[in-house]
Design a protein around this motif. Structure first.
Motif, PDB file in Angstrom:
ATOM      1  N   ILE A 156      95.819  67.508  55.938  1.00 44.91           N
ATOM      2  CA  ILE A 156      96.226  67.642  54.530  1.00 44.91           C
ATOM      3  C   ILE A 156      97.589  68.341  54.457  1.00 44.91           C
ATOM      4  CG2 ILE A 156      95.706  68.822  52.353  1.00 44.91           C
ATOM      5  CD1 ILE A 156      92.729  68.387  52.994  1.00 44.91           C
ATOM      6  N   PRO A 157      98.573  67.730  53.763  1.00 46.61           N
ATOM      7  CA  PRO A 157      99.924  68.303  53.720  1.00 46.61           C
ATOM      8  C   PRO A 157     100.281  68.902  52.369  1.00 46.61           C
ATOM      9  CG  PRO A 157     100.066  65.999  53.152  1.00 46.61           C
ATOM     10  CD  PRO A 157      98.575  66.331  53.267  1.00 46.61           C
ATOM     11  N   VAL A 158     101.371  69.623  52.349  1.00 48.59           N
ATOM     12  CA  VAL A 158     102.106  69.891  51.120  1.00 48.59           C
ATOM     13  C   VAL A 158     103.125  68.762  50.970  1.00 48.59           C
ATOM     14  CG1 VAL A 158     103.804  71.389  50.011  1.00 48.59           C
ATOM     15  CG2 VAL A 158     101.815  72.383  51.164  1.00 48.59           C
ATOM     16  N   ASP A 159     103.171  68.133  49.808  1.00 47.96           N
ATOM     17  CA  ASP A 159     104.175  67.100  49.545  1.00 47.96           C
ATOM     18  C   ASP A 159     105.498  67.811  49.269  1.00 47.96           C
ATOM     19  OD1 ASP A 159     105.886  65.216  48.259  1.00 47.96           O
ATOM     20  OD2 ASP A 159     104.149  63.980  47.751  1.00 47.96           O
ATOM     21  N   GLU A 160     106.392  67.781  50.243  1.00 43.83           N
ATOM     22  CA  GLU A 160     107.626  68.553  50.130  1.00 43.83           C
ATOM     23  C   GLU A 160     108.537  68.037  49.026  1.00 43.83           C
ATOM     24  OE1 GLU A 160     108.236  71.329  51.507  1.00 43.83           O
ATOM     25  OE2 GLU A 160     106.600  71.424  52.974  1.00 43.83           O
ATOM     26  N   ASP A 161     108.468  66.740  48.733  1.00 43.59           N
ATOM     27  CA  ASP A 161     109.280  66.197  47.641  1.00 43.59           C
ATOM     28  C   ASP A 161     108.787  66.719  46.286  1.00 43.59           C
ATOM     29  OD1 ASP A 161     110.892  64.747  49.373  1.00 43.59           O
ATOM     30  OD2 ASP A 161     109.607  62.972  49.289  1.00 43.59           O
ATOM     31  N   VAL A 162     107.466  66.766  46.115  1.00 48.50           N
ATOM     32  CA  VAL A 162     106.914  67.326  44.877  1.00 48.50           C
ATOM     33  C   VAL A 162     107.258  68.809  44.783  1.00 48.50           C
ATOM     34  CG1 VAL A 162     104.790  67.867  43.617  1.00 48.50           C
ATOM     35  CG2 VAL A 162     105.061  65.628  44.711  1.00 48.50           C
ATOM     36  N   PHE A 163     107.147  69.532  45.897  1.00 46.73           N
ATOM     37  CA  PHE A 163     107.477  70.959  45.900  1.00 46.73           C
ATOM     38  C   PHE A 163     108.928  71.179  45.484  1.00 46.73           C
ATOM     39  CE2 PHE A 163     109.210  74.554  48.449  1.00 46.73           C
ATOM     40  CZ  PHE A 163     108.615  75.584  47.723  1.00 46.73           C
ATOM     41  N   ALA A 164     109.847  70.410  46.053  1.00 45.41           N
ATOM     42  CA  ALA A 164     111.259  70.550  45.686  1.00 45.41           C
ATOM     43  C   ALA A 164     111.469  70.244  44.208  1.00 45.41           C
ATOM     44  CB  ALA A 164     112.117  69.623  46.548  1.00 45.41           C
ATOM     45  N   SER A 165     110.743  69.258  43.699  1.00 48.21           N
ATOM     46  CA  SER A 165     110.835  68.900  42.290  1.00 48.21           C
ATOM     47  C   SER A 165     110.302  70.028  41.400  1.00 48.21           C
ATOM     48  CB  SER A 165     110.038  67.610  42.053  1.00 48.21           C
ATOM     49  OG  SER A 165     110.278  67.071  40.783  1.00 48.21           O
ATOM     50  N   GLU A 166     109.225  70.660  41.832  1.00 48.59           N
ATOM     51  CA  GLU A 166     108.655  71.785  41.079  1.00 48.59           C
ATOM     52  C   GLU A 166     109.641  72.956  41.033  1.00 48.59           C
ATOM     53  OE1 GLU A 166     105.318  72.449  39.926  1.00 48.59           O
ATOM     54  OE2 GLU A 166     104.062  70.954  40.914  1.00 48.59           O
ATOM     55  N   VAL A 167     110.245  73.257  42.169  1.00 47.34           N
ATOM     56  CA  VAL A 167     111.207  74.368  42.224  1.00 47.34           C
ATOM     57  C   VAL A 167     112.400  74.090  41.317  1.00 47.34           C
ATOM     58  CG1 VAL A 167     112.808  75.626  43.713  1.00 47.34           C
ATOM     59  CG2 VAL A 167     110.493  75.105  44.534  1.00 47.34           C
ATOM     60  N   ALA A 168     112.872  72.839  41.357  1.00 47.57           N
ATOM     61  CA  ALA A 168     114.063  72.487  40.579  1.00 47.57           C
ATOM     62  C   ALA A 168     113.817  72.528  39.076  1.00 47.57           C
ATOM     63  CB  ALA A 168     114.546  71.096  40.988  1.00 47.57           C
ATOM     64  N   THR A 169     112.572  72.319  38.649  1.00 43.69           N
ATOM     65  CA  THR A 169     112.274  72.246  37.214  1.00 43.69           C
ATOM     66  C   THR A 169     111.371  73.392  36.753  1.00 43.69           C
ATOM     67  OG1 THR A 169     110.377  70.787  37.643  1.00 43.69           O
ATOM     68  CG2 THR A 169     112.497  69.741  37.200  1.00 43.69           C
ATOM     69  N   GLY A 170     111.300  74.471  37.555  1.00 39.35           N
ATOM     70  CA  GLY A 170     110.304  75.512  37.321  1.00 39.35           C
ATOM     71  C   GLY A 170     110.754  76.703  36.505  1.00 39.35           C
ATOM     72  N   GLU A 195     107.320  80.354  43.826  1.00 38.54           N
ATOM     73  CA  GLU A 195     107.432  79.317  44.861  1.00 38.54           C
ATOM     74  C   GLU A 195     106.124  79.164  45.627  1.00 38.54           C
ATOM     75  OE1 GLU A 195     110.866  79.139  47.301  1.00 38.54           O
ATOM     76  OE2 GLU A 195     112.264  79.231  45.602  1.00 38.54           O
ATOM     77  N   SER A 196     105.400  80.260  45.821  1.00 41.71           N
ATOM     78  CA  SER A 196     104.077  80.166  46.429  1.00 41.71           C
ATOM     79  C   SER A 196     103.145  79.359  45.530  1.00 41.71           C
ATOM     80  CB  SER A 196     103.512  81.567  46.671  1.00 41.71           C
ATOM     81  OG  SER A 196     102.226  81.502  47.251  1.00 41.71           O
ATOM     82  N   TYR A 197     103.243  79.594  44.234  1.00 41.42           N
ATOM     83  CA  TYR A 197     102.449  78.833  43.267  1.00 41.42           C
ATOM     84  C   TYR A 197     102.832  77.360  43.277  1.00 41.42           C
ATOM     85  CZ  TYR A 197     101.115  77.069  38.651  1.00 41.42           C
ATOM     86  OH  TYR A 197     100.628  76.303  37.620  1.00 41.42           O
ATOM     87  N   PHE A 198     104.134  77.059  43.273  1.00 40.50           N
ATOM     88  CA  PHE A 198     104.575  75.661  43.323  1.00 40.50           C
ATOM     89  C   PHE A 198     104.085  74.971  44.597  1.00 40.50           C
ATOM     90  CE2 PHE A 198     108.571  77.171  40.889  1.00 40.50           C
ATOM     91  CZ  PHE A 198     107.904  77.077  39.672  1.00 40.50           C
ATOM     92  N   ARG A 199     104.082  75.695  45.699  1.00 39.72           N
ATOM     93  CA  ARG A 199     103.665  75.102  46.970  1.00 39.72           C
ATOM     94  C   ARG A 199     102.186  74.732  46.938  1.00 39.72           C
ATOM     95  NH1 ARG A 199     105.595  73.951  51.785  1.00 39.72           N
ATOM     96  NH2 ARG A 199     107.667  74.666  51.141  1.00 39.72           N
TER      97      ARG A 199
END
Length: 313
Positions: A156-170, A195-199
């Motif tokens: 099971i991964p963290v989707d790094e693209d979604v994470f980057a999107s969350e950080v950029a719009t957070g 960022e821990s929450y976004f991850r």
């Protein structure tokens, strides 16, 4: 007394529901405020049931990974309660909010104490606690690690693209964090905490995996899954109670009325429902209603629960 799960009947019901959902026209809208989620195809639907005994039963796109988003708040809450126990409730309330999940109005009125752990400010406080107790040098997020162990799926991964999107719009979530910092309810660095929450929100799981990972909430604090989650029967009852009253944002009362099971949704389109003594249900379709809950996932769980006479009432 609730009847035991019949695997053949349950699988047949899941297949029928998946077939009906494939032909639905009204599918809601994707969460376009997170750019990566805006690109997910609406023409997907998956469902799974993980019984307490035996393998999960899956239909439709039940093995397609999706961003679990706010469903991760359940796992974060489990970890925070393991670390600090009932003292958590000094910093986070246990009442429904009645406001959108990212609202700051109520938070300001109540001096930085979020109404519950399933709205964004409450989850950010929980993430503050999780991050504070994360072992030094750990390279795996505690929520990701717990999901992997409960689902028995180390891939099971963290989707790094979604994470980057969350950080950029957070920015709104960071604003919630800074407001709570000003009120003394955040201890750590706001950017690190958010960022821990976004991850954790960016973890990608399938219906099958997520159903396995949440079935500990149906087991009454007993069994191997409960040991992995480090929960007691009392803690399970309280988490389920919070899911029932607060798990689907400001539509939680309506969902409880329609379905009659503890539920937790996420804007990635997933919904978890717990059938105590039976198992966990997960349905997923990325199209959301105006409250941020998946249109087809809620409809499918409602049909399944009514068809199999599953309710806590």
């Amino acid at each position: 007394m609730r009847k035991p799960l019949d695997p053949e009947r349950t699988q047949a019901t899941l297949n029928e529901i998946a077939q009906r959902m494939a032909g639905e026209v009204n599918r809601g809208e994707v969460a376009d405020y997170i750019p990566e989620l805006a690109d997910v195809s609406l023409n997907q639907f998956g469902i799974a049931v993980a019984p307490l005994e035996g393998p999960p039963l899956v239909a439709g796109n039940g093995d397609v990974p999706f961003s679990i988003q706010s469903i991760s708040k359940v796992f974060g809450l489990v970890i925070a309660l393991e670390h600090v126990g009932a003292t958590l409730w000094r910093r986070v309330g246990r009442e429904p909010s009645g406001d959108p999940f990212n609202s700051i109005v109520q938070l300001e009125f109540e001096r930085g104490k979020p109404r519950n752990p399933f709205i964004n400010p409450g989850a950010i406080v929980v993430s503050d606690i999780v991050l504070e107790h994360q072992p030094d040098g750990s390279d795996t997020h505690p929520v990701l690690d717990l999901c992997r162990r409960l689902a028995d799926a180390p891939e099971i991964p963290v989707d790094e693209d979604v994470f980057a999107s969350e950080v950029a719009t957070g920015d709104r979530n960071r604003a919630l964090g800074y407001f709570m910092l000003a009120e003394g309810n955040i201890k750590g660095d706001v950017r690190a905490v958010t960022e821990s929450y976004f991850r954790q929100c960016s973890i990608a799981m399938s219906c099958r995996q997520l159903a396995k990972a949440t079935r500990f909430l149906a087991a009454g604090g007993e069994g191997q899954d409960a040991k992995i989650a480090a929960v007691t029967s009392e803690r399970v009852r309280r988490i389920n109670a919070l899911m029932m009253t607060c798990g689907c944002y400001d539509a939680s009362g309506e969902v409880a009325f329609r379905i009659g099971l503890p539920c937790k949704s996420g804007v990635g389109g997933g919904v978890v429902a717990i059938v105590p003594g039976i198992g966990s249900i997960v349905a997923w379709s990325p199209g959301l209603d105006e409250k941020g809950n998946s249109v087809l996932a809620l409809r499918a769980i409602e049909e399944l629960a009514h068809g199999l006479d599953w309710s806590v009432f």
